[in-house]
Design a protein around this motif. Structure first.
Motif, PDB file in Angstrom:
ATOM      1  N   SER A  83       3.732  -2.179   3.414  1.00 17.04           N
ATOM      2  CA  SER A  83       4.992  -2.413   2.715  1.00 17.04           C
ATOM      3  C   SER A  83       5.313  -1.280   1.751  1.00 17.04           C
ATOM      4  O   SER A  83       4.473  -0.886   0.946  1.00 17.04           O
ATOM      5  N   PHE A  84       6.549  -0.747   1.857  1.00 18.44           N
ATOM      6  CA  PHE A  84       7.063   0.180   0.855  1.00 18.44           C
ATOM      7  C   PHE A  84       7.587  -0.591  -0.352  1.00 18.44           C
ATOM      8  O   PHE A  84       7.606  -0.068  -1.472  1.00 18.44           O
ATOM      9  N   ALA A  85       8.072  -1.819  -0.111  1.00 24.21           N
ATOM     10  CA  ALA A  85       8.566  -2.730  -1.166  1.00 24.21           C
ATOM     11  C   ALA A  85       9.798  -2.213  -1.891  1.00 24.21           C
ATOM     12  O   ALA A  85      10.270  -2.828  -2.837  1.00 24.21           O
ATOM     13  N   ILE A 116       0.815  -1.219   0.000  1.00 22.04           N
ATOM     14  CA  ILE A 116       0.000   0.000   0.000  1.00 22.04           C
ATOM     15  C   ILE A 116       0.848   1.268   0.000  1.00 22.04           C
ATOM     16  O   ILE A 116       0.404   2.309  -0.476  1.00 22.04           O
ATOM     17  N   TRP A 117       2.076   1.209   0.525  1.00 23.00           N
ATOM     18  CA  TRP A 117       2.927   2.401   0.587  1.00 23.00           C
ATOM     19  C   TRP A 117       4.039   2.381  -0.460  1.00 23.00           C
ATOM     20  O   TRP A 117       5.003   3.118  -0.354  1.00 23.00           O
ATOM     21  N   ASN A 118       3.892   1.551  -1.458  1.00 21.71           N
ATOM     22  CA  ASN A 118       4.909   1.466  -2.505  1.00 21.71           C
ATOM     23  C   ASN A 118       4.748   2.627  -3.485  1.00 21.71           C
ATOM     24  O   ASN A 118       3.848   2.624  -4.327  1.00 21.71           O
ATOM     25  N   SER A 119       5.633   3.623  -3.400  1.00 22.03           N
ATOM     26  CA  SER A 119       5.524   4.818  -4.238  1.00 22.03           C
ATOM     27  C   SER A 119       5.940   4.561  -5.682  1.00 22.03           C
ATOM     28  O   SER A 119       5.836   5.443  -6.528  1.00 22.03           O
ATOM     29  N   SER A 162       3.211  -0.331  12.056  1.00 18.83           N
ATOM     30  CA  SER A 162       4.007  -1.523  11.771  1.00 18.83           C
ATOM     31  C   SER A 162       4.190  -1.647  10.267  1.00 18.83           C
ATOM     32  O   SER A 162       3.322  -1.253   9.490  1.00 18.83           O
ATOM     33  N   VAL A 163       5.340  -2.172   9.897  1.00 17.25           N
ATOM     34  CA  VAL A 163       5.676  -2.384   8.490  1.00 17.25           C
ATOM     35  C   VAL A 163       6.075  -3.840   8.307  1.00 17.25           C
ATOM     36  O   VAL A 163       6.403  -4.540   9.264  1.00 17.25           O
ATOM     37  N   ARG A 164       6.046  -4.276   7.063  1.00 21.82           N
ATOM     38  CA  ARG A 164       6.299  -5.694   6.795  1.00 21.82           C
ATOM     39  C   ARG A 164       7.787  -6.018   6.685  1.00 21.82           C
ATOM     40  O   ARG A 164       8.199  -7.141   6.982  1.00 21.82           O
ATOM     41  N   GLU A 165       8.582  -5.034   6.256  1.00 19.82           N
ATOM     42  CA  GLU A 165      10.001  -5.301   6.027  1.00 19.82           C
ATOM     43  C   GLU A 165      10.886  -4.417   6.905  1.00 19.82           C
ATOM     44  O   GLU A 165      10.507  -3.286   7.246  1.00 19.82           O
TER      45      GLU A 165
END
Length: 367
Positions: free
Chosen positions: A153-155, A123-126, A178-181
């Motif tokens: 996730s920024f991914a 969702i936060w992957n720009s 919280s973030v995934r990575e």
């Protein structure tokens, strides 16, 4: 407690659908009343558009009509995939009756809840539009309501400079982050946000038996390698064909453009994806959720990097579980890789600790 979640909804991707289901299911297990917000901004609403013209060179009416006539048969066929995913959503993913198209629409009529959770997945992957959309940072939620990110996730490894202030402002409003990575945690720390936790993707919040209960019993087929490849990677093809030649295993995929398979289930939905991972002899992918479910079902697998620089998801997950050697980086690694060398007893010990801390974060945040 009434909880509303927001994620990339109805994007016709196996992992996106399954992680959305998993978070809602776990929240229900905790005793909450949870549903996802039916949020479909224009940039996430063009799937299976029969009249879409994706190439700018078709700039006059004759060329456009010719293009659409040529594309229409395959597009009509692909509607079966849409139906499969829509059926899964209808059956397993509870969502708001109202459809929202923008952050402004959400602000004008905020879905009623006691708490709001954004996440999981990219969702936060720009790199994509959703990472620049305030809605995925819960911008529409009033200040006096509980706002949580779960496994967002920024991914990617770092933000572009022009987005840093935007992300800092939006994430700072959240009550619990919280973030995934680990890379996502680092991104936020660079912005001065020190209170982020790393948690696991929601698919790990459910027991393997819960996932298995979704898979219908089917007659056993021939042994096969499962390919989940978004890039048509030549090294993945090489590895799959080498294994087929050595062991006689078929090659199966769910990616439309993979043409060297014995069978392709591109038109099938998330349940078929679970079945194919669960029953494979070997999984080869560059997909985060193919990796995640390979681990959940304790399958033998390897991972390849994606071409579009969103590899932190797989890399961090493998690193957390001491499985870095499964990231294939070269032709030599393809040739030298040995099968059945994953010690799932050790993996499970590490995984259980991460599952425990992920569940604790969510429970504490919801207090």
């Amino acid at each position: 407690m009434k909880i509303k979640t927001i994620t990339c909804h109805e994007v016709y991707n196996h992992g996106a659908s399954l992680q959305e289901y998993a978070l809602l299911k776990h929240l229900e297990f905790l005793g909450h009343e949870a549903e996802t917000i039916h949020y479909k901004p224009p940039y996430l609403s063009n799937h299976f558009n029969l009249w879409r013209i994706s190439n700018d060179r078709y700039n006059n009416i004759v060329l456009k009509l010719a293009y659409l006539v040529l594309k229409l048969p395959s597009r009509l066929k692909s509607l079966k995939r849409k139906r499969e995913f829509d059926d899964f959503s209808l059956k397993f993913i509870k969502s708001t009756k109202k459809l929202y198209r923008s952050n402004e629409e959400l602000k004008l009529d905020v879905p009623e809840a006691d708490a709001y959770i954004c996440g999981s997945d990219q969702i936060w992957n720009s790199f994509f539009e959703n990472g620049k959309d305030p809605a995925f940072y819960l911008d529409f939620v009033p200040d006096n309501k509980l706002k949580i990110s779960y496994a967002a996730s920024f991914a990617i490894d770092k933000l572009e400079d022009h987005l840093k202030e935007f992300v800092k402002e939006k994430v700072s409003r959240l009550n619990h982050i919280s973030v995934r990575e680990l890379s996502g945690k680092s991104i936020l720390e660079d912005l001065g946000i020190e209170r982020a936790h790393q948690v696991l993707d929601p698919v790990f919040l459910l027991e393997p038996t819960e996932w298995e209960s979704l898979i219908p019993i089917q007659k056993k087929t021939k042994k096969y390698i499962f390919i989940y490849d978004f890039d048509s990677n030549s090294l993945i093809k090489q590895m799959a064909e080498n294994l087929k030649k050595r062991y006689g295993w078929e090659i199966i995929s769910v990616n439309e453009l993979i043409k060297y398979t014995d069978r392709n289930y591109f038109l099938e939905g998330p349940i078929k994806f679970l079945y194919l991972v669960k029953n494979a002899e070997f999984v080869i992918s560059n997909s985060f959720h193919a990796v995640a479910f390979s681990i959940i079902f304790e399958k033998d697998f390897v991972v390849f990097n994606r071409y579009d620089k969103i590899n932190t998801r797989m890399r961090d997950l493998l690193s957390n579980l001491a499985l870095d050697n499964l990231l294939i980086m070269s032709e030599d690694m393809v040739k030298d890789h040995e099968l059945n060398k994953i010690d799932y007893t050790l993996v499970q010990k590490k995984l259980n600790l991460s599952i425990k801390s992920s569940k604790e974060f969510l429970m504490e945040a919801l207090k």
